[in-house]
Design an enzyme around this catalytic site. Structure first.
Site, PDB file in Angstrom:
ATOM      1  CG  ASP A 491      -1.169  -5.428   1.354  1.00 41.53           C
ATOM      2  OD1 ASP A 491      -0.291  -4.636   1.692  1.00 41.53           O
ATOM      3  OD2 ASP A 491      -1.665  -5.456   0.213  1.00 41.53           O
ATOM      4  CD  GLU A 528      -0.358  -1.588   4.208  1.00 36.87           C
ATOM      5  OE1 GLU A 528       0.634  -0.875   3.999  1.00 36.87           O
ATOM      6  OE2 GLU A 528      -0.878  -2.281   3.316  1.00 36.87           O
TER       7      GLU A 528
END
Length: 893
Positions: A491, A528
């Site tokens: 993340d 990400e």
């Protein structure tokens, strides 16, 4: 009374000076003409009263200096600021000073206090205590009574299957600034306290225990100076290297992960599918609770839990096996580590009490009812970590069985033919409460005034610091070794240093089947790679962003193709901005946000180029038909192409973030678009991601037209808005009420008429067709190496984009000598509302047919796609993705 805020220049509550190594302090407010010191107190007694410091501080003298080039590179956000050097005569005081309160002080020539501020310590701690990088940490297990040759770390494999094995624990925690650390051990509510021994070189405190400690609860009592409290305090904290915790995470638990009681049936021997590299991966993003919470075929007690995956007759598991047969290779699980926002015991949760299904489809009552219990219900995405290396307890039927049930889930997915990816969130924590009290000011990234950065939503961690970076690496290795995790999705990976991700890669690569039970080189990494916040544009280190990871084999999500297919961006005020897959090519919805006809044509052309680039795996050096390299194509002011190899791209059109694909199309397609055409555009949009080079990724349920009733951020929207419905008779979730106010109210005027329209709610025929066509796309992808070329050179050599009519994209792959079945594969994406032809003169006279999967398709319209061998012309129906294969032989052959 303490007056920490009375010091000139901001006060002692702030920390504007940075001690970056044992010799150097950087203080942006320093003035060469002034006298500078570090004042320190072992008992934390420095305050400011009456315009000067009180509390009998001891001093470390500082002299004006300069930063070396190496220091400037290591601390770019401080590179332009004044540096101060520790007087060599006071170097012997540094270690003692760090175990108390430290204040940076500036005085004038007359000795008057000009400014005093707290000091940020991570740099000097990393310098002085570098030996901690290799010291044992957390719980480890030894044979008793004599020690084993080498302790296992983080509960590493033990000889627990040997009946004579008597595990004896050791515990170690890094707390270099602590005055004292003790182990608090709990047994039936009784607490005993045991002193721990400090190693002065590493700053690690440790203790060796007894076999009887197995299964006991424990915490650390850390006596340390707290800048927040302005005093020496004793914090009771859990172990950052915990492998098990009590329900709610209040205490750690001494658990041997190698013990037989934590091995579910079927765990040994492992039945693990063959590894799949990133360029061949087809990833299905799934939330553990969503998977079964609404599945009536799963026993009620198992719904929403790890154990539901072991219920092989449930609709969910039947569907996962079917997806695996079609070509899904990995299940990506949203966070399954211990997170903060769901009570772990079912008895402590409160669910919505309203009859949500009875309310009107465009009502705001559903979201109001869900909001009332959001803080205590069973649902959250889980991006709020407490303990990084502990399975989440709310997903277990009993949180005390979390280890065994988590492993049971992994084993069940492996038996279904699916590899398992964990979504990990090392970039922030729910609060500073777990890591902060152990080494105050270290594990979290501090801003210039000493406040904790929160650009990621919560308290940002600082993996650029030695021991936070090590925690990331050690945690990942534990999940890989002890839970057989096959991949990790990071993340907000751009908030990590690139060096940290490369360290993770090296640590995994070192794992072997012989020594660790896992081939670490086969484990995939992606995340990400967004670039924002206080670290943006390399402000503090070289980030693990999209462009920076080129050539590493670590992949990132590519938003380029996503936005080009869907239209606009996730942040548009008007959600009706159209893209290639949502009507820009001839199905205009009338929104002024789409611009003039000329602007729409220009945007369509640009979107087609972004999609073409996405089909290559977003390669930076691929030359498009326009003559521009991928890196020369613009994407919102950045280079569109950034990968060095196609396997470094994760291509998708929806994910758990933002509206589902079905909901995006509900906003963007003309409202009177028939459901059959909506399904066609849905399939066409998915085809752009499924038939691209690199990894393909889909949000669970998208293949079934999943809707969240237009919710763009369902992280805390409860089971109601997040329903994953395996039974098409129950619909797809659309029309469940207006989405929650907090993140969606500005779009309610657009959403209300759509939700109220029964024509936009698909029935079984539409849902079943969408699922069948997605399965066909997967089978096509798996049928040929044309969709997994693997390297830039192969893509450049084999993949071309013939000139196409407006609103159509054609990709041709020469598979001669690569594919034993076919010499060529041609993909045509016709996004227009009319049939279209694609000239392919190089195929004239050749035998070219519709792909066998589509020749027998569920879709009668795609079966009408045709090839004319006389002219080499492909004809493709409206709103259709068609795939043609050529044998390389003459049409009559």
């Amino acid at each position: 009374m303490t007056h920490n805020g009375d010091a000139p220049g901001g006060g002692l509550r702030e920390a504007r000076a940075c001690w970056i190594d044992r010799d150097t302090v950087v203080w942006p407010q320093a003035e060469p003409s002034r006298r500078h010191f570090l004042a320190w107190s072992p008992d934390g007694g420095i305050t400011c009263d009456g315009g000067d410091l009180t509390g009998d501080p001891r001093l470390i003298r500082l002299a004006p200096g300069t930063l070396s080039e190496e220091q400037r590179r290591a601390w770019p956000h401080l590179a332009a600021h004044p540096a101060l050097k520790v007087d060599p005569r006071d170097a012997g005081l540094v270690r003692d000073a760090l175990r108390g309160q430290v204040v940076a002080v500036r005085r004038d020539d007359g000795g008057a206090l000009v400014e005093a501020t707290g000091v940020q310590l991570p740099g000097v701690l990393d310098d002085l205590y570098a030996e901690a990088a290799t010291a044992p940490l957390g719980p480890s297990w030894h044979a008793a009574p004599s020690p084993a040759p080498g302790p296992s770390q983080l509960g590493a494999p033990s000889p627990a299957m040997d009946p004579s094995w008597r595990p004896e624990p050791s515990l170690a925690v890094w707390a270099p600034t602590a005055r004292k650390v003790e182990l608090a051990l709990y047994d039936s509510g009784e607490r005993t306290v045991h002193p721990m021994r400090r190693d002065d070189e590493s700053g690690v405190w440790s203790i060796r225990g007894l076999p009887s400690w197995l299964g006991r609860e424990y915490t650390y009592l850390v006596t340390v100076y707290s800048p927040e409290a302005g005093a020496i305090v004793t914090n009771e904290v859990t172990d950052p290297y915990s492998v098990d915790v009590t329900p709610g995470g209040a205490r750690s638990r001494l658990t041997d992960l190698g013990a037989p009681g934590h091995r579910p049936p079927g765990w040994d021997p492992p039945a693990r599918p063959a590894a799949v590299p990133l360029e061949r991966a087809a990833i299905y993003e799934l939330h553990v609770r969503d998977f079964s919470a609404s599945d009536a075929t799963v026993p009620a007690a198992l719904r929403g839990t790890y154990a539901a995956f072991q219920h092989e007759d449930g609709q969910g598991m039947r569907e996962l096996r079917a997806l695996a047969a079609d070509g899904i290779t990995h299940v990506h699980l949203l966070p399954v580590f211990d997170f903060a926002t769901v009570p772990e015991r079912a008895a402590d949760r409160v669910e919505p009490s309203c009859d949500l299904a009875a309310l009107p489809p465009d009502s705001d009552e559903q979201q109001e009812c869900v909001a009332r219990t959001a803080a205590t219900d069973s649902f959250n995405w889980g991006y709020d970590p407490l303990h990084y290396t502990v399975p989440e307890g709310s997903y277990a039927t009993d949180p005390d069985r979390r280890v065994q049930e988590f492993r049971g889930m992994v084993a069940a997915l492996h038996r279904a033919g699916l590899l398992v990816i964990m979504d990990v969130v090392y970039n922030h924590t729910h609060s500073t409460g777990v890591l902060g009290p152990i080494v105050p000011g270290y594990y979290h990234r501090l801003l210039g005034d000493g406040r904790v950065a929160d650009s990621t939503c919560c308290a940002n961690t600082a993996p650029e610091h030695l021991m936070m970076g090590r925690l990331v690496v050690d945690s990942v290795v534990t999940w890989a070794r002890h839970y057989r995790i096959d991949g990790f999705r990071f993340d907000l990976m751009g908030h990590h240093p690139k060096a940290n991700l490369l360290a993770v890669r090296r640590a995994l690569d070192a794992l072997t089947l012989a020594d660790d039970g896992v081939d670490g080189r086969s484990i995939i990494l992606y995340g990400e790679g967004w670039n924002f916040g206080e670290v943006a544009d390399g402000a503090r280190f070289e980030q693990a962003t999209q462009a920076n990871l080129a050539g590493t084999g670590i992949a990132t999500f590519t938003d380029r193709l996503r936005d080009a297919v869907r239209g606009g961006t996730p942040f548009d005020a008007d959600p009706r901005v159209q893209g290639f897959g949502s009507g820009l090519a001839g199905d205009h919805n009338g929104s002024p946000a789409n611009g003039t006809p000329e602007q729409q044509r220009a945007r369509l052309a640009h979107s087609c180029d972004l999609i073409r680039l996405g089909l290559t795996g977003n390669l930076r050096d691929y030359v498009l038909p326009s003559g521009r390299k991928g890196s020369e194509l613009d994407y919102n002011g950045s280079p569109a192409g950034y990968t060095a190899a196609p396997g470094e791209a994760v291509t998708y059109v929806d994910a758990h973030d933002n509206e589902t694909l079905f909901d995006a199309l509900a906003y963007k397609l003309p409202r009177d678009t028939p459901m059959d055409d909506r399904v066609r555009m849905h399939t066409l949009s998915l085809a752009a991601a499924v038939l691209a080079q690199g990894a393909t990724f889909v949000h669970a349920g998208t293949e079934r037209l999943r809707s969240k009733s237009l919710d763009r951020n369902s992280y805390d929207s409860g089971d109601w808005f997040n329903r994953l419905l395996w039974d098409c008779a129950r619909g797809n979730g659309f029309g469940a009420g207006l989405p929650p106010r907090a993140d969606n109210e500005a779009r309610w005027p657009y959403a209300r008429p759509l939700l109220a329209d029964p024509a936009l709610r698909p029935g079984c025929a539409a849902i079943t067709s969408a699922r069948a066509r997605y399965g066909e796309l997967l089978r096509i992808r798996a049928s040929s190496p044309a969709f997994a070329l693997g390297s830039f050179d192969e893509v450049r050599r084999r993949l071309t984009f013939p000139a196409s009519p407006e609103g159509m994209i054609t990709m041709h792959v020469d598979t001669e000598g690569l594919d034993p079945r076919w010499a060529s594969v041609t993909v045509v994406l016709n996004a227009t509302p009319s049939p279209a032809t694609q000239p392919m003169p190089e195929l004239a006279g050749r035998q070219v047919t519709l792909h066998p999967v589509q020749a027998g398709s569920d879709d009668p319209i795609v079966r009408t796609s045709a090839f004319d061998p006389a002219t080499g012309t492909l004809t493709v129906p409206a709103r259709t993705a068609a795939v043609f294969v050529g044998c390389g032989c003459d049409a009559g052959g």
